[in-house]
Design a protein around this motif. Structure first.
Motif, PDB file in Angstrom:
ATOM      1  N   ALA A 194       0.406  -1.161   0.033  1.00 28.93           N
ATOM      2  CA  ALA A 194      -0.410   0.193   0.060  1.00 28.93           C
ATOM      3  C   ALA A 194       1.056   1.336  -0.165  1.00 28.93           C
ATOM      4  O   ALA A 194       0.274   2.011  -0.416  1.00 28.93           O
ATOM      5  N   ILE A 198       0.729   4.165  -2.816  1.00 24.60           N
ATOM      6  CA  ILE A 198       1.518   5.369  -2.592  1.00 24.60           C
ATOM      7  C   ILE A 198       1.558   6.567  -2.765  1.00 24.60           C
ATOM      8  O   ILE A 198       1.254   7.084  -2.945  1.00 24.60           O
ATOM      9  N   SER A 213      -3.559   9.609  -6.866  1.00 23.82           N
ATOM     10  CA  SER A 213      -4.709  10.410  -5.577  1.00 23.82           C
ATOM     11  C   SER A 213      -5.783  10.342  -6.721  1.00 23.82           C
ATOM     12  O   SER A 213      -7.071  10.190  -5.884  1.00 23.82           O
ATOM     13  N   PHE A 216      -7.536   6.734  -5.973  1.00 21.02           N
ATOM     14  CA  PHE A 216      -8.400   7.153  -4.547  1.00 21.02           C
ATOM     15  C   PHE A 216      -9.320   8.023  -5.109  1.00 21.02           C
ATOM     16  O   PHE A 216     -10.833   7.145  -4.696  1.00 21.02           O
ATOM     17  N   TRP A 220     -13.469   6.450  -4.285  1.00 21.82           N
ATOM     18  CA  TRP A 220     -14.271   7.082  -3.273  1.00 21.82           C
ATOM     19  C   TRP A 220     -14.666   8.325  -3.653  1.00 21.82           C
ATOM     20  O   TRP A 220     -15.526   8.992  -3.109  1.00 21.82           O
ATOM     21  N   ILE A 281      -8.770  -0.108   4.350  1.00 30.01           N
ATOM     22  CA  ILE A 281      -8.291   0.666   4.654  1.00 30.01           C
ATOM     23  C   ILE A 281      -6.649   0.170   3.451  1.00 30.01           C
ATOM     24  O   ILE A 281      -6.093   0.958   2.193  1.00 30.01           O
ATOM     25  N   SER A 285      -6.793   0.331  -0.801  1.00 25.18           N
ATOM     26  CA  SER A 285      -5.657   1.243  -1.225  1.00 25.18           C
ATOM     27  C   SER A 285      -4.841   0.832  -2.387  1.00 25.18           C
ATOM     28  O   SER A 285      -3.641   1.076  -2.737  1.00 25.18           O
ATOM     29  N   PRO A 289      -6.808   1.677  -7.232  1.00 24.46           N
ATOM     30  CA  PRO A 289      -6.240   2.584  -7.850  1.00 24.46           C
ATOM     31  C   PRO A 289      -4.326   2.662  -8.119  1.00 24.46           C
ATOM     32  O   PRO A 289      -4.259   3.287  -9.123  1.00 24.46           O
TER      33      PRO A 289
END
Ligand code: PFF
Length: 510
Positions: A194, A198, A213, A216, A220, A281, A285, A289
């Motif tokens: 993860a 990120i 981003s 995500f 979301w 979480i 992730s 993404p």
């Protein structure tokens, strides 16, 4: 003398091990992306608080209660809660359901071990495009050619042996020991992956907006229209039951190895929190993404809609080919999924073993051997007829229908027949945390009503067309019908054994 957990952390990790599985890392992201992205999370959390958590406490309480009488599975425990002759047959689902899931779950789990091996060998990291990755998966599954099917089969046998060895070693030496090792390891692997995700930024040159981003955001950002769609609610409720491993009897069996004064409220919550961390979480992730960052919005949508298998076994290996040290990450990904699968599949075996040993008086070792032979034979069916839709068929009934039916049965039995006041007291024995009082209302009214709604809607929308074989290719129909017949036969055998066990324990003639 029945077995017992040796520590509180032992049972918490074992229950979390059962819960954290392929559902968290593959099923959850694909369900969320297909059902409104961020808006999915509203029904998801509503289902967690109104269905998942109450059922967790109910199952832990029923299990610990049954353990005091020496029972580890639903059939005879249900009979203690409700002295009606039918109760034990509802309970039979608590032995049958986990076995039915096991039969296909272990096969997918073995692919993960195979893919972990192919990651190290470099095969997975040399796939150049979608078509190549699909082709490799089909080869692995023995669908397009039988070139490497022997390897697939060997990994299945290895996975099968590992599962049964752990179960053979028992609750303390097998399940508890494995979970204490495997859970921390899989969490570490998932956290490392993860973090890598990120920190990727925008990995594809020329596409600055394909960045993590936005990835995500893709998962979301809520599409609120989705909330008006009952299908989304159904998917969210189904995901909660599946991911928490509730509504099938597995937790009843695990909790039956507790002692009378052991806490269940806080322990149940802790195990569920670990699962939710892994799901929302970590599970949230990684795949989606990543897919967005490498393939953009249109690509990610296509991938999400292609189902959990494609995401895990096609898109992920392709993405790893594009990341530095891809081989290492690819291995970590498949191995962590294998561990997650393993700690779940052993929990699916334990009810049958507990039933044979507690209620039919067969020694554990003998019970494990009998189960080993029978389940090995049944597993051949999904392996050899995967392309005929057999796995999907089993998943559809065992992974949705029986979960909802059993959850409703245990809820009504415990809360309405055994009685909410007794149930509430039973849950609070030795509790290290008091459940807020308003939960009494939720558990008594909302949870069963929610389940009735879900069941009703599910029957109306999905079961009837499926039952009538809508959309099944003509040539697959015999295989689907054979699967259903197999299900009915397995259930009848278990029901006969349940009747025998009941006679043995209660000395009654029916
Ligand atoms: N909870 C597991 C997962 O998320 O993969 C699947 C599962 C295990 C479902 C055990 C039901 C069960 F009894």
């Amino acid at each position: 003398m029945r077995q017992k957990w040796t520590s509180k952390i032992g049972i918490i990790l074992a229950v979390a091990g059962s819960a954290v599985g392929l559902g968290n890392f593959l099923r959850f992201p694909s369900q969320a992306a297909q059902n409104g992205g961020g808006a999915f999370m509203i029904p998801y959390f509503v289902s967690l608080f109104l269905l998942g958590i109450p059922l967790i406490w109910i199952e832990w309480a029923i299990g610990r209660y049954g353990g005091l009488f020496g029972h580890g599975t639903a059939p005879l425990i249900f009979n203690r809660l409700w002295k009606h002759r039918a109760s034990k047959y509802f309970g039979a689902i608590g032995v049958f359901g986990p076995l039915a899931i096991f039969i296909y779950y272990i096969y997918i789990e073995s692919w993960l071990l195979g893919y972990a091996f192919y990651s190290l060998k470099g095969t997975c990291t040399h796939l150049s495009n979608q078509a190549g990755a699909v082709d490799f998966l089909h080869k692995y599954q023995g669908i397009s050619s039988k070139d490497i099917f022997l390897v697939t089969y060997l990994f299945f046998v290895l996975t099968f042996i590992v599962n049964f060895t752990i179960i053979y070693k028992g609750v303390k030496g097998g399940i508890e020991r494995l979970c204490k090792l495997a859970l921390p390891l899989l969490f570490i692997f998932a956290i490392v992956i993860a973090i890598r995700v990120i920190t990727l930024g925008a990995p594809v040159a020329g596409h600055p907006d394909w960045n993590i981003s936005n990835g995500f955001g893709f998962l979301w950002n809520p599409d609120f229209k989705a909330l008006l769609n009952a299908k989304v609610w159904l998917a969210a409720a189904g995901q909660i039951l599946f991911t928490l491993s509730v509504g099938i009897g597995v937790i009843i069996t695990y909790a039956s190895y507790l002692s009378k004064g052991d806490d269940i409220i806080l322990s149940g919550l802790t195990a569920s929190s670990l699962n939710e961390f892994a799901e929302v979480i970590l599970g949230g992730s990684i795949i989606i993404p990543l897919a967005f960052a490498f393939f953009g919005g249109a690509g990610a949508t296509e991938i999400a809609q292609s189902g959990s298998f494609n995401i895990g076994f096609v898109s992920m290996p392709l993405i790893f080919t594009k990341i530095n040290y891809g081989m290492v990450f690819s291995f970590m990904w498949f191995f962590l999924l294998f561990l997650a699968g393993l700690t779940s599949s052993i929990s699916l075996l334990e009810p049958a073993v507990a039933f044979l040993s507690d209620d039919l008086g067969i020694s554990r070792k003998k019970a494990v051997s009998i189960l080993g032979v029978i389940s090995f034979l049944i597993c051949q069916f999904p392996i050899f007829f995967l392309a005929r839709g057999v796995v999907d068929e089993i998943d559809f009934w065992a992974g949705s229908f029986f979960l909802i039916v059993f959850a409703l049965a245990e809820c009504i039995l415990f809360v309405w027949i055994f009685g909410i006041d007794k149930a509430w007291n039973e849950m609070h024995h030795g509790a290290e945390l008091n459940i807020p009082r308003f939960y009494k209302f939720i558990i008594k009214y909302i949870t069963p009503l929610f389940l009735i709604f879900v069941l009703g809607f599910w029957l109306f929308q999905q079961a009837v067309p499926t039952f009538l074989l809508k959309g099944v290719a003509r040539e697959n129909i015999p295989y689907i019908l054979a699967t259903r017949l197999g299900f009915v036969m397995l259930f009848i055998v278990i029901a006969i054994l349940v009747r025998k066990a009941h006679k043995k324990h209660f000395q009654v003639k029916e």
